[in-house]
Design an enzyme around this catalytic site. Structure first.
Site, PDB file in Angstrom:
ATOM      1  N   TYR A  22       0.667  -1.192  -0.030  1.00 22.20           N
ATOM      2  CA  TYR A  22      -0.190  -0.086   0.013  1.00 22.20           C
ATOM      3  C   TYR A  22       0.704   1.445   0.133  1.00 22.20           C
ATOM      4  CZ  TYR A  22      -3.717  -3.379   1.123  1.00 22.20           C
ATOM      5  OH  TYR A  22      -4.579  -4.340   1.106  1.00 22.20           O
ATOM      6  N   HIS A  97      -9.227   0.819  -5.720  1.00 24.32           N
ATOM      7  CA  HIS A  97      -8.388   0.003  -4.800  1.00 24.32           C
ATOM      8  C   HIS A  97      -7.044   0.203  -5.158  1.00 24.32           C
ATOM      9  CE1 HIS A  97     -11.601  -2.363  -3.464  1.00 24.32           C
ATOM     10  NE2 HIS A  97     -12.124  -2.495  -4.816  1.00 24.32           N
TER      11      HIS A  97
HETATM   12  C1  DQA Z   1      -7.883  -2.709  -0.800  1.00 28.07           C
HETATM   13  C2  DQA Z   1      -7.868  -4.021  -1.181  1.00 28.07           C
HETATM   14  C3  DQA Z   1      -8.695  -4.916  -0.280  1.00 28.07           C
HETATM   15  O1  DQA Z   1      -8.710  -6.264  -0.941  1.00 28.07           O
HETATM   16  C4  DQA Z   1      -7.965  -4.842   1.172  1.00 28.07           C
HETATM   17  O2  DQA Z   1      -9.060  -5.460   1.986  1.00 28.07           O
HETATM   18  C5  DQA Z   1      -8.033  -3.417   1.543  1.00 28.07           C
HETATM   19  C6  DQA Z   1      -7.255  -2.379   0.603  1.00 28.07           C
HETATM   20  C7  DQA Z   1      -6.889  -1.593  -1.653  1.00 28.07           C
HETATM   21  O3  DQA Z   1      -7.062  -0.611  -1.614  1.00 28.07           O
HETATM   22  O4  DQA Z   1      -6.235  -2.074  -2.483  1.00 28.07           O
HETATM   23  O5  DQA Z   1      -8.010  -3.156   2.719  1.00 28.07           O
HETATM   24  O6  DQA Z   1      -9.188  -2.074  -1.081  1.00 28.07           O
END
Ligand code: DQA
Length: 141
Positions: A22, A97
Site C-alpha cells: 500500500y 483499490h
Molecule cells: C484494498 C484491497 C482490499 O482487498 C483490502 O482488503 C484493502 C485495501 C486496496 O485499496 O487495495 O483493505 O481495497
C-alpha cells in the site's frame, strides 16, 4: 463540484500498513496534495472501520455530492449492504483499490461494489483516487 472520498477499514493505517502493498504515504498527506491540485473541488473525506458508518456516509454523500470516490477495502468482498447503498443513491460512485485486487488472493476478486459503481480503478496506487477525481470532473464539464 463536490466530491466525497470514503475509505473503508484499515485505510486509516495507510503509510504504516503493509507498505510493500500500500505504499509509504499516509492518506492525510495524499489528501493535502489532492486538494492543492484541485482547488476548484470541494472535497469531503470520511474513513471508518465500521460497515454501518460507511453506509450512512454513502447515503448522505449520495444526495449531497456530485460524485463519490469509494475504497470499501475489505468490505468490498463481503458487503452486500454497501453494494445496495451504492445502488440506492444518485451520485456516481467510482470504486478505487490501491492494490491490484485481481493479482492477489482469490477472495479479493469478488466485489459487491463493481456492478453498482460507475467504474472501478485498481492497482494504480494512490494515483487511482486522482484518476477517479479527473473522471468525475470530466463528467460535468
Ligand atoms: C484494498 C484491497 C482490499 O482487498 C483490502 O482488503 C484493502 C485495501 C486496496 O485499496 O487495495 O483493505 O481495497
Amino acid at each position: 463540484m463536490k466530491i466525497a472520498i470514503i475509505n473503508g477499514p484499515n485505510l486509516n493505517l495507510l503509510g504504516k500498513r503493509e507498505t510493500d502493498i500500500y505504499g509509504n504515504m499516509s492518506f492525510d498527506k495524499f489528501l493535502e496534495q489532492l486538494k492543492a491540485k484541485y482547488p476548484q473541488v470541494v472535497f469531503s473525506y470520511f474513513q471508518s472501520n465500521i460497515e454501518g458508518e460507511l453506509i450512512n456516509e454513502i447515503q448522505k454523500a449520495g444526495y449531497e455530492y456530485n460524485g463519490i470516490v469509494l475504497n470499501p477495502a475489505g468490505y468490498t468482498h463481503t458487503s452486500v449492504a454497501i453494494g445496495d447503498a451504492i445502488a440506492a443513491i444518485k451520485a456516481p460512485v467510482i470504486e478505487v483499490h490501491i492494490s491490484n485486487v485481481h493479482a492477489r488472493e482469490d477472495f479479493r476478486k469478488l466485489s459487491h461494489v463493481s456492478g453498482k459503481a460507475a467504474g472501478s480503478i485498481f492497482g494504480l496506487g494512490l494515483k487511482g483516487y486522482e484518476l477517479a477525481v479527473e473522471y468525475l470532473l470530466s463528467r460535468t464539464s
